[in-house]
Design a protein around this motif. Structure first.
Motif, PDB file in Angstrom:
ATOM      1  N   THR A 225       0.890  -1.266   0.247  1.00 21.04           N
ATOM      2  CA  THR A 225      -0.327   0.255  -0.161  1.00 21.04           C
ATOM      3  C   THR A 225       0.985   1.300  -0.026  1.00 21.04           C
ATOM      4  OG1 THR A 225      -0.310   0.097   2.651  1.00 21.04           O
ATOM      5  CG2 THR A 225      -2.118  -1.389   1.391  1.00 21.04           C
ATOM      6  N   SER A 226       0.030   2.535  -0.556  1.00 23.51           N
ATOM      7  CA  SER A 226       1.383   3.285   0.082  1.00 23.51           C
ATOM      8  C   SER A 226       1.359   3.916   1.116  1.00 23.51           C
ATOM      9  CB  SER A 226      -0.345   4.854  -0.851  1.00 23.51           C
ATOM     10  OG  SER A 226       0.022   5.407  -2.029  1.00 23.51           O
ATOM     11  N   SER A 227       0.589   3.505   2.193  1.00 22.59           N
ATOM     12  CA  SER A 227       1.278   4.055   3.308  1.00 22.59           C
ATOM     13  C   SER A 227       2.800   3.021   4.239  1.00 22.59           C
ATOM     14  CB  SER A 227       0.090   3.929   4.708  1.00 22.59           C
ATOM     15  OG  SER A 227      -0.731   2.377   4.162  1.00 22.59           O
ATOM     16  N   ALA A 228       2.383   1.842   3.045  1.00 23.69           N
ATOM     17  CA  ALA A 228       3.839   0.965   3.501  1.00 23.69           C
ATOM     18  C   ALA A 228       4.805   1.170   3.323  1.00 23.69           C
ATOM     19  CB  ALA A 228       3.092  -0.135   3.202  1.00 23.69           C
ATOM     20  N   LEU A 229       4.256   1.975   1.683  1.00 21.10           N
ATOM     21  CA  LEU A 229       5.863   2.409   0.531  1.00 21.10           C
ATOM     22  C   LEU A 229       6.408   3.767   1.521  1.00 21.10           C
ATOM     23  CD1 LEU A 229       7.654   1.908  -1.789  1.00 21.10           C
ATOM     24  CD2 LEU A 229       5.905   3.545  -3.196  1.00 21.10           C
ATOM     25  N   ASP A 230       5.090   4.660   1.998  1.00 19.41           N
ATOM     26  CA  ASP A 230       5.686   5.484   2.753  1.00 19.41           C
ATOM     27  C   ASP A 230       6.778   5.727   4.132  1.00 19.41           C
ATOM     28  OD1 ASP A 230       5.576   8.297   2.986  1.00 19.41           O
ATOM     29  OD2 ASP A 230       3.799   8.924   3.856  1.00 19.41           O
ATOM     30  N   ALA A 231       5.892   4.542   4.271  1.00 21.07           N
ATOM     31  CA  ALA A 231       6.707   4.814   5.987  1.00 21.07           C
ATOM     32  C   ALA A 231       7.961   3.861   5.989  1.00 21.07           C
ATOM     33  CB  ALA A 231       5.726   3.696   7.064  1.00 21.07           C
ATOM     34  N   ASP A 232       8.449   3.253   5.091  1.00 17.24           N
ATOM     35  CA  ASP A 232       9.558   2.485   4.346  1.00 17.24           C
ATOM     36  C   ASP A 232      10.896   3.079   3.342  1.00 17.24           C
ATOM     37  OD1 ASP A 232      11.787   0.767   4.593  1.00 17.24           O
ATOM     38  OD2 ASP A 232      11.256  -1.101   4.043  1.00 17.24           O
ATOM     39  N   ARG A 233      11.810   4.166   3.948  1.00 13.58           N
ATOM     40  CA  ARG A 233      11.731   5.165   3.182  1.00 13.58           C
ATOM     41  C   ARG A 233      12.932   3.719   1.773  1.00 13.58           C
ATOM     42  NH1 ARG A 233       9.931   9.901   2.410  1.00 13.58           N
ATOM     43  NH2 ARG A 233       7.890  10.122   2.520  1.00 13.58           N
ATOM     44  N   THR A 234      13.870   2.783   2.976  1.00 13.79           N
ATOM     45  CA  THR A 234      14.575   2.184   2.231  1.00 13.79           C
ATOM     46  C   THR A 234      14.458   1.708   1.026  1.00 13.79           C
ATOM     47  OG1 THR A 234      13.631  -0.035   3.774  1.00 13.79           O
ATOM     48  CG2 THR A 234      15.593   1.664   5.022  1.00 13.79           C
ATOM     49  N   LEU A 235      12.789   1.099   1.591  1.00 17.75           N
ATOM     50  CA  LEU A 235      12.694   0.758  -0.242  1.00 17.75           C
ATOM     51  C   LEU A 235      12.946   2.553  -1.302  1.00 17.75           C
ATOM     52  CD1 LEU A 235       9.108  -0.470   1.132  1.00 17.75           C
ATOM     53  CD2 LEU A 235      11.702  -2.136   0.037  1.00 17.75           C
ATOM     54  N   TRP A 236      12.629   2.886  -1.379  1.00 15.58           N
ATOM     55  CA  TRP A 236      13.162   4.387  -2.361  1.00 15.58           C
ATOM     56  C   TRP A 236      14.942   4.549  -2.469  1.00 15.58           C
ATOM     57  CZ3 TRP A 236       9.795   9.392  -1.322  1.00 15.58           C
ATOM     58  CH2 TRP A 236       9.048   9.145  -1.205  1.00 15.58           C
ATOM     59  N   SER A 237      15.461   4.318  -1.698  1.00 13.39           N
ATOM     60  CA  SER A 237      17.066   4.030  -2.043  1.00 13.39           C
ATOM     61  C   SER A 237      17.618   2.462  -2.737  1.00 13.39           C
ATOM     62  CB  SER A 237      17.439   4.823  -0.425  1.00 13.39           C
ATOM     63  OG  SER A 237      17.742   3.287   0.542  1.00 13.39           O
ATOM     64  N   ARG A 238      16.984   2.002  -1.934  1.00 12.46           N
ATOM     65  CA  ARG A 238      17.522   0.499  -2.267  1.00 12.46           C
ATOM     66  C   ARG A 238      16.948   0.120  -4.229  1.00 12.46           C
ATOM     67  NH1 ARG A 238      14.720  -4.262   0.768  1.00 12.46           N
ATOM     68  NH2 ARG A 238      15.589  -3.458   2.674  1.00 12.46           N
ATOM     69  N   TYR A 239      15.207   0.129  -4.292  1.00 11.45           N
ATOM     70  CA  TYR A 239      15.162   0.067  -5.911  1.00 11.45           C
ATOM     71  C   TYR A 239      14.856   1.523  -6.385  1.00 11.45           C
ATOM     72  CZ  TYR A 239      13.981  -4.200  -3.545  1.00 11.45           C
ATOM     73  OH  TYR A 239      14.602  -5.750  -3.234  1.00 11.45           O
ATOM     74  N   LEU A 240      14.414   2.937  -6.041  1.00 12.41           N
ATOM     75  CA  LEU A 240      13.826   3.694  -7.018  1.00 12.41           C
ATOM     76  C   LEU A 240      15.325   4.513  -7.178  1.00 12.41           C
ATOM     77  CD1 LEU A 240      10.909   4.067  -5.284  1.00 12.41           C
ATOM     78  CD2 LEU A 240      10.923   2.927  -7.194  1.00 12.41           C
ATOM     79  N   SER A 241      16.286   4.430  -6.187  1.00 11.55           N
ATOM     80  CA  SER A 241      17.706   5.596  -6.187  1.00 11.55           C
ATOM     81  C   SER A 241      17.191   7.214  -6.184  1.00 11.55           C
ATOM     82  CB  SER A 241      18.161   5.256  -7.495  1.00 11.55           C
ATOM     83  OG  SER A 241      18.991   4.219  -8.329  1.00 11.55           O
ATOM     84  N   LEU A 242      16.505   7.270  -5.168  1.00 11.26           N
ATOM     85  CA  LEU A 242      15.790   8.490  -4.393  1.00 11.26           C
ATOM     86  C   LEU A 242      16.396   8.479  -3.091  1.00 11.26           C
ATOM     87  CD1 LEU A 242      12.038   8.392  -5.018  1.00 11.26           C
ATOM     88  CD2 LEU A 242      14.137   9.546  -6.344  1.00 11.26           C
TER      89      LEU A 242
END
Length: 242
Positions: A225-242
């Motif tokens: 969900t959006s809330s889960a993605l928003d809560a785990d910013r490690t996903l952003w750096s690991r998979y999205l280069s953000l």
């Protein structure tokens, strides 16, 4: 929103170009009325997934179902007639058609039982995008990049799609135009339009989408969900280069 009846389903989809395999078993589901973000770095398989769903690319293995009907291997025009419309990367507006002619040329009558509030004709599309109404006599090559993107979205909506796919929804657009596109997508969500969105602006997508799928090297690396993605910013750096 809770996930309802599945409209689009991919199971074990493998695909590629020539001897180069890009997808290695994609599984995803999109429920009717849901907005889904398809995320990942460049070259990870997002656009290849879309091309496979649209019938532009025949899968090497696996199945694609739309509203319970298997569609992998069908021609792209047959899939479009089932109610799948795309706003392609690069917009692909016709230089020799005016704005109004674009919308008239692709118009389809609503399907039986469709809501009157989501009947997209020239008038309702001009209300959605007032800028297009102002430029309705201009040809496709006389529009700015942002206006072309608005036209590409309006053109797709004129087919009365059951599933709307946007590949790089706001790529290369000025900030004010991006905001106009996000406004439009939020309105479509309120109208119940099922939508799959590829975009790099994750902070905006999490405000819009119900569910997200992250693709990494041709496989689904994460979904939630959006809330889960928003809560785990490690996903952003690991998979999205953000």
């Amino acid at each position: 929103m809770s996930r309802g009846n599945t409209l689009l389903s991919c199971r074990g989809v493998q695909a590629g170009y020539g001897h180069s395999q890009v997808l290695f078993g994609i599984d995803l589901d999109i429920a009717a009325g849901e907005v889904v973000g398809l995320l990942g770095r460049n070259g990870m398989g997002k656009s290849t997934t879309v091309k496979t769903v649209l019938g532009d690319l025949k899968p090497l293995n696996g199945e694609v179902h739309f509203d319970g009907r298997r569609i992998d291997g069908q021609a792209s025009d047959a899939i479009a007639r089932l109610g799948v419309a795309v706003v392609p990367e690069g917009r692909q507006c016709f230089p020799n058609l005016t704005v109004r002619e674009h919308l008239q040329a692709f118009y389809r009558k609503p399907r039986p039982g469709a809501s009157a509030s989501t009947h997209w004709n020239v008038d309702s599309l001009f209300r959605l995008f007032p800028r297009l109404a102002e430029r309705q006599k201009n040809f496709g090559n006389q529009l700015s990049g942002g206006e072309q993107q608005m036209l590409a979205i309006a053109r797709a909506l004129s087919t009365q799609p059951r599933l709307l796919i946007l590949d790089e929804a706001t790529e290369g657009l000025a900030p004010l135009i991006r905001e106009e596109i996000w406004r439009c997508l939020a309105l479509l969500r309120r109208e119940g339009q099922t939508t799959l969105v590829i975009d790099k602006y994750v902070d905006r997508l999490i405000r819009l989408a119900d569910h997200h799928i992250i693709v990494e090297k041709g496989r689904v690396a994460w979904q939630g969900t959006s809330s889960a993605l928003d809560a785990d910013r490690t996903l952003w750096s690991r998979y999205l280069s953000l």
